[in-house]
Design a protein around this motif. Sequence first.
Motif, PDB file in Angstrom:
ATOM      1  N   ALA A 269      56.543  39.721  42.677  1.00  0.00           N
ATOM      2  CA  ALA A 269      55.556  40.563  43.365  1.00  0.00           C
ATOM      3  C   ALA A 269      55.735  40.493  44.883  1.00  0.00           C
ATOM      4  O   ALA A 269      55.590  41.495  45.589  1.00  0.00           O
ATOM      5  CB  ALA A 269      54.140  40.115  42.978  1.00  0.00           C
ATOM      6  N   ASP A 274      53.997  43.384  46.952  1.00  0.00           N
ATOM      7  CA  ASP A 274      52.702  43.470  46.283  1.00  0.00           C
ATOM      8  C   ASP A 274      52.008  42.119  46.486  1.00  0.00           C
ATOM      9  O   ASP A 274      51.933  41.266  45.592  1.00  0.00           O
ATOM     10  CB  ASP A 274      52.889  43.759  44.792  1.00  0.00           C
ATOM     11  CG  ASP A 274      51.561  44.010  44.077  1.00  0.00           C
ATOM     12  OD1 ASP A 274      50.502  43.926  44.734  1.00  0.00           O
ATOM     13  OD2 ASP A 274      51.591  44.271  42.857  1.00  0.00           O
ATOM     14  N   THR A 277      48.896  40.741  44.315  1.00  0.00           N
ATOM     15  CA  THR A 277      49.317  40.270  42.985  1.00  0.00           C
ATOM     16  C   THR A 277      50.039  38.933  43.096  1.00  0.00           C
ATOM     17  O   THR A 277      49.845  38.039  42.265  1.00  0.00           O
ATOM     18  CB  THR A 277      50.242  41.309  42.326  1.00  0.00           C
ATOM     19  OG1 THR A 277      49.548  42.558  42.227  1.00  0.00           O
ATOM     20  CG2 THR A 277      50.662  40.850  40.943  1.00  0.00           C
ATOM     21  N   GLN A 280      47.566  36.154  43.396  1.00  0.00           N
ATOM     22  CA  GLN A 280      46.924  35.861  42.103  1.00  0.00           C
ATOM     23  C   GLN A 280      47.818  34.976  41.229  1.00  0.00           C
ATOM     24  O   GLN A 280      47.353  34.021  40.615  1.00  0.00           O
ATOM     25  CB  GLN A 280      46.609  37.161  41.380  1.00  0.00           C
ATOM     26  CG  GLN A 280      45.517  37.999  42.055  1.00  0.00           C
ATOM     27  CD  GLN A 280      45.334  39.345  41.377  1.00  0.00           C
ATOM     28  OE1 GLN A 280      45.906  39.621  40.316  1.00  0.00           O
ATOM     29  NE2 GLN A 280      44.541  40.219  41.996  1.00  0.00           N
ATOM     30  N   HIS A 281      49.103  35.294  41.186  1.00  0.00           N
ATOM     31  CA  HIS A 281      50.025  34.504  40.355  1.00  0.00           C
ATOM     32  C   HIS A 281      50.183  33.086  40.902  1.00  0.00           C
ATOM     33  O   HIS A 281      50.186  32.120  40.130  1.00  0.00           O
ATOM     34  CB  HIS A 281      51.391  35.188  40.281  1.00  0.00           C
ATOM     35  CG  HIS A 281      51.409  36.403  39.396  1.00  0.00           C
ATOM     36  ND1 HIS A 281      51.124  36.322  38.044  1.00  0.00           N
ATOM     37  CD2 HIS A 281      51.676  37.710  39.656  1.00  0.00           C
ATOM     38  CE1 HIS A 281      51.219  37.536  37.504  1.00  0.00           C
ATOM     39  NE2 HIS A 281      51.551  38.387  38.458  1.00  0.00           N
TER      40      HIS A 281
END
Length: 587
Positions: A269, A274, A277, A280-281
């Motif tokens: 990402a 991105d 995202t 979040q990961h």
Amino acid sequence: MADEAKAKGNAAFSSGDFNTAIKHFTEAINLSPTNHVLYSNRSAAYASLLQYDAALSDAKKTVDLKPDWSKGYSRLGAAHLGLHQYQDAISAYKKGLEIDPNNEALKSGLADAQSAATASASASASASRSRAASSPSPFGDAFQGPEMWAKLTADPTTRVYLQQPDFVKAMQEIQRNPSKLNEYLKDQRVMQALGVLLNVKFKAHGAGDDMEVSEADSPPPPPPSQPAKEEVKKPEPEPEPEPMEITEEKEKKEKKEKALKEKEAGNAAYKKKDFETAIQHYTKAMELDDEDISFITNRAAVYLEIGKYEDCIKDCDKAVERGRELRSDFKMIARALTRKGTALVKMAKSSKDYEPAIETFQKALTEHRNPDTLKKLNDAEKAKKELEQQEYFDPKIADEEREKGNECFKQQKHPEAVKYYTESLRRNPNDPKAYSNRAACYTKLGALPEGLKDAEKCIELDPTFSKGYTRKGAIQFFMKEYDKALETYQEGLKHDPNNQELLDGVRRCVEQINKASRGDLSPEELKERQAKAMQDPEIQNILSDPVMRQVLIDFQENPKAAQEHTKNPMVMNKIQKLVTAGIVQIR
């Protein structure tokens, strides 16, 4: 030693020898009294022997030593559950879930505790009615009181049945009226529960049944004097042994694998820009595995990329702190510090703001001397210096300081004048007059190299400023570099042809050069000039040139060839330099 005893305890536990397991775990605890895992394991062993008081004591010790370890609350909940302290068990499981919301063991334990609490309340309300039943059952005592629900909860097999409403309803009916057992004899779950309550095992019908029970609908079970045939088996320990460190290590390994997958997804990402995202990961990876600080530094990199510098710094500090706890690779810690320094540089608005960034880069270099970090440090120091100059820049004050220097120069207070001119240049480093004036002071003080440097800077700032050329030419003249001084004066005359100081300088230089050409120098002067010339790289190059060496030989031995050489301007220019330096004399 403690690890060895722990391994023996785990092996004994896995084989069902709980007393031996307790012995080994106790030995390990004596060797390592602050190891929370050892108390957790011994608590499980005590619980397997139904010694819930001892299990509770060890579970409490586990939580005290490691309050952020979810497994400790699982042990605590199991001990409370074994002691029929259902509300305490519920509380323990909930605390564990606050730490690890996705822990399936805690979720299952909480559901069991809640089911047992509900069933216990229902059993208490119907206890009197069940004792007043008209048709007694030979197994009636097994279904009496809250102990029934505790035993069913403790057994791994029947624990699952308690999640099924029809099973709970059936057991409640049997508890109220044991004679209704006949209605549920075909239900294998009820038969399994009966085996747990009577501490026996039932085999499938037709395979050598351990207990035979009539399946007639209307007749009641045989009276107590004619009990059904049963083969009493050796009682099994309750509850069934829980998985020990082997399972925990497996879960830990699985979490690490999941965390690495989240990291890979975050990297992908990030490459696609991105960033949300990616964050979040990386955050998910951190939750799964807190022993790899690369997840934290990667998230910090994303924050740095999107301009959330404070979040980046927080993550970097966290990575450094956690990395030192885990004794992580020093390169990883250096990376976190470098990333923090970069964020601090991005936030810097004044020269003082660069100080913590520079300090952070220096700390990173003590961890690992990385070329990229070194470059960032040099750039930060350079930016700090430039910003300091900008912050200090004030042309008005610079003029005032220069005037103070002029007054001191007139009074022949040359050191004080240098001080004021230097301050003037700090306030305005682009003032050619201040450089020219300070060059004059250095000349008076005999600091000729410093004066020459200031004069050259003056000419660089303003090539049309004639004072710069007179300062430089005078210094070169005093250094007895007459040919260079002559070039400087001639260059100044290009910009100011009528400048008397420059014209006088040219005249003085020509006199000195002609004096050497005529051989009017004393032996001491000639020797001094030659020694000085031999230190000049340009003179050295001329003398080491094979062509020029042949030219000099021709001038001495071959007049015809010498006549041809005089027609070459380049050769004559070099000859003139040698003459000026006193190396060659023309008679």
